[in-house]
Design a protein around this motif. Structure first.
Motif, PDB file in Angstrom:
ATOM      1  N   MET A  65      12.627   2.671  -5.939  1.00  0.00           N
ATOM      2  CA  MET A  65      13.730   3.021  -6.346  1.00  0.00           C
ATOM      3  C   MET A  65      13.380   4.124  -7.369  1.00  0.00           C
ATOM      4  SD  MET A  65      16.074   1.383  -4.882  1.00  0.00           S
ATOM      5  CE  MET A  65      17.416   1.891  -5.708  1.00  0.00           C
ATOM      6  N   ILE A  66      12.343   4.515  -7.708  1.00  0.00           N
ATOM      7  CA  ILE A  66      11.861   5.409  -8.931  1.00  0.00           C
ATOM      8  C   ILE A  66      12.254   6.782  -8.201  1.00  0.00           C
ATOM      9  CG2 ILE A  66       9.945   6.381 -10.110  1.00  0.00           C
ATOM     10  CD1 ILE A  66       8.387   3.845  -9.575  1.00  0.00           C
ATOM     11  N   ARG A  67      12.944   7.684  -9.065  1.00  0.00           N
ATOM     12  CA  ARG A  67      13.150   9.016  -8.630  1.00  0.00           C
ATOM     13  C   ARG A  67      12.406   9.977  -9.850  1.00  0.00           C
ATOM     14  NH1 ARG A  67      13.624   6.558  -4.630  1.00  0.00           N
ATOM     15  NH2 ARG A  67      15.328   6.057  -3.668  1.00  0.00           N
ATOM     16  N   LYS A  68      12.374  11.231  -9.358  1.00  0.00           N
ATOM     17  CA  LYS A  68      11.681  12.208 -10.461  1.00  0.00           C
ATOM     18  C   LYS A  68      12.540  12.384 -11.747  1.00  0.00           C
ATOM     19  CE  LYS A  68      13.621  16.625  -8.884  1.00  0.00           C
ATOM     20  NZ  LYS A  68      13.358  18.048  -8.175  1.00  0.00           N
ATOM     21  N   GLU A  69      13.819  11.953 -11.927  1.00  0.00           N
ATOM     22  CA  GLU A  69      14.452  12.046 -13.225  1.00  0.00           C
ATOM     23  C   GLU A  69      14.124  10.941 -14.111  1.00  0.00           C
ATOM     24  OE1 GLU A  69      17.575  10.084 -10.525  1.00  0.00           O
ATOM     25  OE2 GLU A  69      16.106  11.531 -10.252  1.00  0.00           O
ATOM     26  N   HIS A  70      13.398  10.006 -13.480  1.00  0.00           N
ATOM     27  CA  HIS A  70      13.057   8.901 -14.365  1.00  0.00           C
ATOM     28  C   HIS A  70      11.867   8.994 -15.133  1.00  0.00           C
ATOM     29  CE1 HIS A  70      15.399   6.303 -11.114  1.00  0.00           C
ATOM     30  NE2 HIS A  70      16.228   6.725 -12.123  1.00  0.00           N
TER      31      HIS A  70
ATOM     32  N   PHE B 210       4.301  10.064  -9.223  1.00  0.00           N
ATOM     33  CA  PHE B 210       4.954   9.999 -10.582  1.00  0.00           C
ATOM     34  C   PHE B 210       3.966   9.809 -11.646  1.00  0.00           C
ATOM     35  CE2 PHE B 210       7.999   8.577  -7.366  1.00  0.00           C
ATOM     36  CZ  PHE B 210       9.033   9.731  -7.329  1.00  0.00           C
ATOM     37  N   PRO B 211       2.978  10.807 -11.829  1.00  0.00           N
ATOM     38  CA  PRO B 211       2.047  10.495 -12.515  1.00  0.00           C
ATOM     39  C   PRO B 211       2.411  10.594 -14.172  1.00  0.00           C
ATOM     40  CG  PRO B 211       1.776  12.790 -11.752  1.00  0.00           C
ATOM     41  CD  PRO B 211       2.985  12.088 -10.886  1.00  0.00           C
ATOM     42  N   ASP B 212       3.737  11.096 -14.406  1.00  0.00           N
ATOM     43  CA  ASP B 212       4.126  11.007 -15.860  1.00  0.00           C
ATOM     44  C   ASP B 212       4.875   9.910 -16.429  1.00  0.00           C
ATOM     45  OD1 ASP B 212       2.528  13.421 -16.117  1.00  0.00           O
ATOM     46  OD2 ASP B 212       4.485  14.731 -15.515  1.00  0.00           O
TER      47      ASP B 212
ATOM     48  N   LYS C  17       0.677  -1.400  -0.232  1.00  0.00           N
ATOM     49  CA  LYS C  17      -0.116  -0.162  -0.137  1.00  0.00           C
ATOM     50  C   LYS C  17       0.737   1.151  -0.027  1.00  0.00           C
ATOM     51  CE  LYS C  17      -4.087  -1.996   0.458  1.00  0.00           C
ATOM     52  NZ  LYS C  17      -4.952  -2.093  -0.747  1.00  0.00           N
ATOM     53  N   ALA C  18       2.098   1.313   0.801  1.00  0.00           N
ATOM     54  CA  ALA C  18       3.036   2.508   0.876  1.00  0.00           C
ATOM     55  C   ALA C  18       3.508   2.650  -0.730  1.00  0.00           C
ATOM     56  CB  ALA C  18       3.783   2.326   1.960  1.00  0.00           C
ATOM     57  N   ALA C  19       3.877   1.544  -1.150  1.00  0.00           N
ATOM     58  CA  ALA C  19       4.552   1.437  -2.456  1.00  0.00           C
ATOM     59  C   ALA C  19       3.623   1.965  -3.734  1.00  0.00           C
ATOM     60  CB  ALA C  19       4.951   0.221  -2.729  1.00  0.00           C
ATOM     61  N   THR C  20       2.201   1.484  -3.263  1.00  0.00           N
ATOM     62  CA  THR C  20       1.175   2.107  -4.145  1.00  0.00           C
ATOM     63  C   THR C  20       1.244   3.521  -4.280  1.00  0.00           C
ATOM     64  OG1 THR C  20      -0.004   0.081  -4.014  1.00  0.00           O
ATOM     65  CG2 THR C  20      -1.173   2.027  -5.034  1.00  0.00           C
ATOM     66  N   ARG C  21       1.245   4.250  -2.893  1.00  0.00           N
ATOM     67  CA  ARG C  21       1.141   5.645  -2.765  1.00  0.00           C
ATOM     68  C   ARG C  21       2.165   6.341  -3.289  1.00  0.00           C
ATOM     69  NH1 ARG C  21      -1.552   9.222   0.718  1.00  0.00           N
ATOM     70  NH2 ARG C  21      -3.306   7.853   0.391  1.00  0.00           N
ATOM     71  N   TYR C  22       3.618   5.544  -3.341  1.00  0.00           N
ATOM     72  CA  TYR C  22       4.669   6.311  -3.938  1.00  0.00           C
ATOM     73  C   TYR C  22       4.473   6.323  -5.257  1.00  0.00           C
ATOM     74  CZ  TYR C  22       9.495   7.111  -4.596  1.00  0.00           C
ATOM     75  OH  TYR C  22      10.768   7.631  -4.926  1.00  0.00           O
ATOM     76  N   VAL C  23       4.206   5.338  -6.007  1.00  0.00           N
ATOM     77  CA  VAL C  23       4.181   5.330  -7.457  1.00  0.00           C
ATOM     78  C   VAL C  23       3.428   6.577  -7.802  1.00  0.00           C
ATOM     79  CG1 VAL C  23       3.577   3.868  -9.410  1.00  0.00           C
ATOM     80  CG2 VAL C  23       4.758   2.913  -7.461  1.00  0.00           C
ATOM     81  N   GLU C  24       2.225   6.884  -7.184  1.00  0.00           N
ATOM     82  CA  GLU C  24       1.357   7.667  -7.517  1.00  0.00           C
ATOM     83  C   GLU C  24       1.667   9.269  -7.525  1.00  0.00           C
ATOM     84  OE1 GLU C  24      -1.912   7.062  -4.529  1.00  0.00           O
ATOM     85  OE2 GLU C  24      -2.669   5.416  -5.526  1.00  0.00           O
TER      86      GLU C  24
END
Length: 479
Positions: A174-179, A124-126, A115-122
């Motif tokens: 591991m997703i960051r805003k530059e990805h 990065f909508p682009d 659930k926390a991972a789901t929130r984290y992915v959200e």
């Protein structure tokens, strides 16, 4: 450390809202005091500012490693509410000694991680989100995809095969805003696992490599596997694209599960992509439009994995030149169609094994032309359930009908292959060991040393649990 890394991956309110958790211990004066920059379920991998998530398995309860996680620098810890209620003094004592560490009680720690991972992915909508699944070839397809897309974009993907109910959530952190592109493979060991982890990533683009017999012992039938794998399409929702092999038994079924565009791929499906030549252990040369590329992974079956990646790259607008550059730049992966040159030529393919991949490996090595001996070292294919005896027996028949001079079978399940090979009465010399402990591996290595010569070709293939790279290690030491 950069400012991006220092900022918490999620705020306290994000964590509490997404997980339904309760902040039970730890003093924070403001939201800014709450911070974690990595997430781990293994206390040995914890570093400063880690969120540690203790998991509860059949044999172990990760809560007993909370003190070690604290010692290594964990700043936030999930604990199961039941554990907290039953052993409050244990956690309270830890908190009193480490007042700045935030303890969050949740109903189920694995669910909370997801659930926390789901929130984290959200956040990065682009991000272009790509999910890859299938019975075999998904890690290879993911790596080919990542190499292609990195020609234009900053790409994030799972490390190794962190593709499970725990591995996928850990990977997306591991997703960051530059990805710009996220490419994540999804594996399964039980019913509903793909559905569960697809809901974490919510991929709009997906590739299925095949519907084989891997994990049939866990899901009961290929139909059930097809149903489960098709959950990778759940989040396309009329917007994205599903890339599906045109020649799979379940192609039509999978197409019906997609609410969006479907692209079929396979040899000859796209006239602009063609197989130029097979160069044996050096891989294959393929053509994409006017561009030629060398796929370093040997075997025509790896060409098919490349076709799925190429099809998706074309959907997302990459040029033929970018696709060819990505394929040329692909690095070999440990244990997956990995060719090692030394005294022997070794094909180390011991990261995974199922009837489909075993058959492909045997067929490929049989097709390679050489004047030297071929030696097959074949280990158990695990998790096949009721079909295990039949599948291993078939493996023995395939191996016996190959051009291998020596067949070595390792493991209890491979006894069926050994017996079948004896029955087939082929030209190969046969050797069998039931165990796969270090002593048995040494016995196999000694036997190979006795019967082999410099230049011989050795296939080493078995499930990850067999750890057959130990055979390779001893053989690589040969001069």
């Amino acid at each position: 450390m950069s400012g991006i890394e220092e900022k918490s991956l999620l705020s306290l309110s994000d964590v509490l809202e997404s997980t339904g958790g309760i902040h039970v211990l730890g003093v924070i004066d403001s939201e800014d005091d709450f911070s974690f920059t990595s997430v781990q379920t293994d206390s040995r991998l914890v570093t400063e500012k880690t969120l540690f998530v203790p998991l509860i398995g059949e044999k172990q309860d990760g809560h007993k490693y909370v003190p070690q996680a604290i010692e290594k620098g964990a700043s936030v810890i999930f604990i199961r509410l039941k554990n907290f209620e039953e052993n409050a003094s244990f956690f309270t004592d830890l908190s009193q000694k480490n007042p700045k560490i935030v303890f969050i009680a949740v109903e189920n720690t694995l669910t909370a991680l997801q659930k926390a991972a789901t929130r984290y992915v959200e956040k990065f909508p682009d991000l272009i989100k790509i999910g890859i699944t299938g019975s075999s070839g998904k890690t290879t397809t993911k790596e080919i995809c990542a190499s292609i897309f990195s020609q234009r974009y900053s790409v994030i993907s799972n490390k190794g095969n962190l593709n499970s109910e725990t591995g996928l959530p850990l990977s997306v952190f591991m997703i960051r805003k530059e990805h710009k592109v996220g490419i994540f493979e999804m594996g399964m060991n039980r019913k509903d696992e793909i559905k569960e982890i697809a809901s974490v990533l919510k991929p709009r683009f997906a590739i299925v490599t095949n519907i084989g017999t891997a994990h049939v012992g866990l899901l009961g039938s290929r139909e059930n596997i097809a149903q489960e794998k098709s959950h990778v399409f759940d989040w396309i929702n009329g917007f994205g694209t599903a890339v599906i092999p045109f020649d799979d038994d379940f192609t039509d079924y999978m197409k019906e599960q997609v609410d969006g565009k479907v692209v079929l791929y396979g040899d000859g499906k796209d006239e602009s992509v063609s197989f130029v030549r097979d160069e044996g252990f050096d891989g294959s040369v393929i053509r994409i439009g006017n561009e030629e590329a060398r796929l370093s992974l040997p075997g025509v079956y790896n060409y098919k994995n490349a076709l799925g990646a190429i099809a998706l790259a074309k959907v997302l607008g990459l040029t033929d030149k970018e696709i060819a550059s990505g394929i040329n730049g692909l690095k070999s992966m440990f244990g997956r169609s990995q060719v090692l040159h030394g005294k022997y030529t070794i094909l180390q393919d011991c990261y995974n094994a199922n009837p489909d991949s075993m058959e492909k490996a045997i067929e490929f090595v049989s097709s390679v032309k050489t004047d030297c001996k071929k030696i097959f070292v074949l280990g158990d294919m695990l998790e096949l359930g009721e079909s295990s005896f039949k599948d291993h027996s078939h493996c023995g028949e395939l191996a016996s009908n190959s051009d291998a001079a020596v067949l070595i079978f390792i493991g209890k399940e491979m006894k069926a292959a050994y017996e079948k090979a004896k029955e087939c009465n082929g030209k190969s010399s046969l050797f069998y060991v039931e165990q796969y402990d270090d002593k048995a591996i040494e016995e196999v290595s000694d036997y190979i040393r006795k019967i082999s010569s410099a230049g011989d070709v050795i296939l080493v293939k078995g499930s990850r649990g067999m750890a057959l790279e130990r055979v390779v290690k001893t053989l690589e030491e040969e001069k």
